[in-house]
Design a protein around this motif. Structure first.
Motif, PDB file in Angstrom:
ATOM      1  N   SER A  15       0.855  -1.185   0.000  1.00 43.83           N
ATOM      2  CA  SER A  15       0.000   0.000   0.000  1.00 43.83           C
ATOM      3  C   SER A  15       0.891   1.234   0.000  1.00 43.83           C
ATOM      4  O   SER A  15       2.079   1.157   0.316  1.00 43.83           O
ATOM      5  N   ASP A  16       0.300   2.366  -0.351  1.00 39.00           N
ATOM      6  CA  ASP A  16       1.074   3.613  -0.339  1.00 39.00           C
ATOM      7  C   ASP A  16       1.616   3.911   1.057  1.00 39.00           C
ATOM      8  O   ASP A  16       2.769   4.326   1.211  1.00 39.00           O
ATOM      9  N   PHE A  17       0.769   3.703   2.068  1.00 38.06           N
ATOM     10  CA  PHE A  17       1.204   3.946   3.439  1.00 38.06           C
ATOM     11  C   PHE A  17       2.412   3.086   3.793  1.00 38.06           C
ATOM     12  O   PHE A  17       3.412   3.580   4.335  1.00 38.06           O
ATOM     13  N   ASN A  18       2.355   1.784   3.493  1.00 43.18           N
ATOM     14  CA  ASN A  18       3.470   0.879   3.798  1.00 43.18           C
ATOM     15  C   ASN A  18       4.732   1.277   3.047  1.00 43.18           C
ATOM     16  O   ASN A  18       5.837   1.173   3.588  1.00 43.18           O
ATOM     17  N   ASN A  19       4.595   1.719   1.816  1.00 44.10           N
ATOM     18  CA  ASN A  19       5.764   2.138   1.047  1.00 44.10           C
ATOM     19  C   ASN A  19       6.376   3.408   1.613  1.00 44.10           C
ATOM     20  O   ASN A  19       7.598   3.555   1.623  1.00 44.10           O
ATOM     21  N   TRP A  20       5.544   4.327   2.109  1.00 42.24           N
ATOM     22  CA  TRP A  20       6.077   5.526   2.755  1.00 42.24           C
ATOM     23  C   TRP A  20       6.782   5.176   4.062  1.00 42.24           C
ATOM     24  O   TRP A  20       7.836   5.726   4.384  1.00 42.24           O
ATOM     25  N   VAL A  21       6.204   4.248   4.828  1.00 38.01           N
ATOM     26  CA  VAL A  21       6.835   3.809   6.069  1.00 38.01           C
ATOM     27  C   VAL A  21       8.177   3.147   5.771  1.00 38.01           C
ATOM     28  O   VAL A  21       9.168   3.379   6.475  1.00 38.01           O
ATOM     29  N   ARG A  26      13.964   3.182   5.958  1.00 35.88           N
ATOM     30  CA  ARG A  26      15.203   3.051   5.194  1.00 35.88           C
ATOM     31  C   ARG A  26      16.095   4.277   5.381  1.00 35.88           C
ATOM     32  O   ARG A  26      17.293   4.162   5.652  1.00 35.88           O
ATOM     33  N   VAL A  27      15.510   5.455   5.260  1.00 32.74           N
ATOM     34  CA  VAL A  27      16.285   6.699   5.361  1.00 32.74           C
ATOM     35  C   VAL A  27      16.813   6.909   6.781  1.00 32.74           C
ATOM     36  O   VAL A  27      17.994   7.211   6.973  1.00 32.74           O
ATOM     37  N   LEU A  28      15.961   6.737   7.780  1.00 31.55           N
ATOM     38  CA  LEU A  28      16.401   6.961   9.164  1.00 31.55           C
ATOM     39  C   LEU A  28      17.454   5.942   9.600  1.00 31.55           C
ATOM     40  O   LEU A  28      18.436   6.299  10.260  1.00 31.55           O
ATOM     41  N   PHE A  76      24.157   5.938   1.965  1.00 30.04           N
ATOM     42  CA  PHE A  76      23.576   6.922   1.050  1.00 30.04           C
ATOM     43  C   PHE A  76      22.824   6.239  -0.085  1.00 30.04           C
ATOM     44  O   PHE A  76      21.754   6.691  -0.501  1.00 30.04           O
ATOM     45  N   LEU A  77      23.358   5.138  -0.583  1.00 37.47           N
ATOM     46  CA  LEU A  77      22.668   4.402  -1.637  1.00 37.47           C
ATOM     47  C   LEU A  77      21.380   3.779  -1.113  1.00 37.47           C
ATOM     48  O   LEU A  77      20.376   3.723  -1.824  1.00 37.47           O
ATOM     49  N   VAL A  78      21.391   3.336   0.138  1.00 40.26           N
ATOM     50  CA  VAL A  78      20.171   2.795   0.750  1.00 40.26           C
ATOM     51  C   VAL A  78      19.124   3.899   0.900  1.00 40.26           C
ATOM     52  O   VAL A  78      17.939   3.678   0.640  1.00 40.26           O
ATOM     53  N   MET A 127      12.744  -7.193   2.064  1.00 39.55           N
ATOM     54  CA  MET A 127      11.648  -6.337   1.596  1.00 39.55           C
ATOM     55  C   MET A 127      12.002  -5.533   0.355  1.00 39.55           C
ATOM     56  O   MET A 127      11.128  -5.221  -0.446  1.00 39.55           O
ATOM     57  N   GLY A 128      13.244  -5.159   0.206  1.00 44.01           N
ATOM     58  CA  GLY A 128      13.618  -4.255  -0.867  1.00 44.01           C
ATOM     59  C   GLY A 128      13.327  -2.826  -0.446  1.00 44.01           C
ATOM     60  O   GLY A 128      12.971  -2.551   0.692  1.00 44.01           O
ATOM     61  N   ALA A 129      13.463  -1.907  -1.397  1.00 46.14           N
ATOM     62  CA  ALA A 129      13.349  -0.486  -1.078  1.00 46.14           C
ATOM     63  C   ALA A 129      11.922   0.038  -1.118  1.00 46.14           C
ATOM     64  O   ALA A 129      11.644   1.122  -0.632  1.00 46.14           O
ATOM     65  N   GLY A 130      11.006  -0.697  -1.697  1.00 48.41           N
ATOM     66  CA  GLY A 130       9.636  -0.213  -1.834  1.00 48.41           C
ATOM     67  C   GLY A 130       9.468   0.584  -3.113  1.00 48.41           C
ATOM     68  O   GLY A 130      10.397   0.717  -3.922  1.00 48.41           O
ATOM     69  N   THR A 131       8.276   1.121  -3.295  1.00 49.23           N
ATOM     70  CA  THR A 131       7.974   1.826  -4.548  1.00 49.23           C
ATOM     71  C   THR A 131       8.479   3.261  -4.568  1.00 49.23           C
ATOM     72  O   THR A 131       8.522   3.872  -5.628  1.00 49.23           O
ATOM     73  N   ILE A 132       8.865   3.789  -3.424  1.00 46.21           N
ATOM     74  CA  ILE A 132       9.383   5.152  -3.387  1.00 46.21           C
ATOM     75  C   ILE A 132      10.905   5.053  -3.302  1.00 46.21           C
ATOM     76  O   ILE A 132      11.517   5.252  -2.252  1.00 46.21           O
TER      77      ILE A 132
END
Length: 144
Positions: A15-21, A26-28, A76-78, A127-132
């Motif tokens: 879902s969009d929410f899960n991809n944003w999470v 990933r970033v944090l 940074f790549l992650v 999981m991979g990086a997600g759609t974003i």
């Protein structure tokens, strides 16, 4: 070949929410790895750089290069999501060696840090990086 590309690049958390999470996670996570461990590679303390343990007895330059790559470039790549499933492998290697070899006789408070990093990056490997992510955009371009 298409199947390999799909397994490496395609990741949808459902879902969009899960991809944003997943993006925020990933970033944090990657930023914290860089902030706490990556910056040590550049900082001088008592006129010397951080000593990188070498429990596998690799050549010193190779050992230092792997630790530096895993703590500086890879995060940074992650964060961007480029080759996420591949780029987490050196991070997992360094953190798992920290947990199982370097800190094996330390108390739980010391072992906790490499343990949690290893688990979190194993999660990203699965999981991979997600759609974003850049991975998702590369996948969509390559499969058109």
């Amino acid at each position: 070949m298409t199947e390999i590309i799909k397994h490496l690049l395609y990741a949808d958390a459902g879902s969009d929410f899960n991809n944003w999470v997943l993006l925020v996670f990933r970033v944090l996570l990657a930023f914290e790895l860089f902030r706490v461990h990556g910056l040590k590679k550049f900082r001088l303390e008592n006129g010397e750089r951080e000593h990188v343990p070498n429990p596998l007895h690799l050549p010193d330059k190779l050992n230092g290069m792997m630790a530096t790559l895993a703590d500086t470039v890879a995060p940074f790549l992650v964060m961007i999501g480029i080759g996420t499933r591949l780029i987490v492998l050196p991070i997992i290697g360094v953190t798992a060696i920290g947990y199982f070899v370097v800190h094996r006789h330390d108390n739980a408070e010391v072992r906790d840090v490499p343990y949690m990093y290893t688990l979190c990056f194993l999660f990203l490997l699965c999981m991979g990086a997600g759609t974003i992510s850049a991975d998702h955009y590369l996948y969509s371009i390559l499969t058109q």
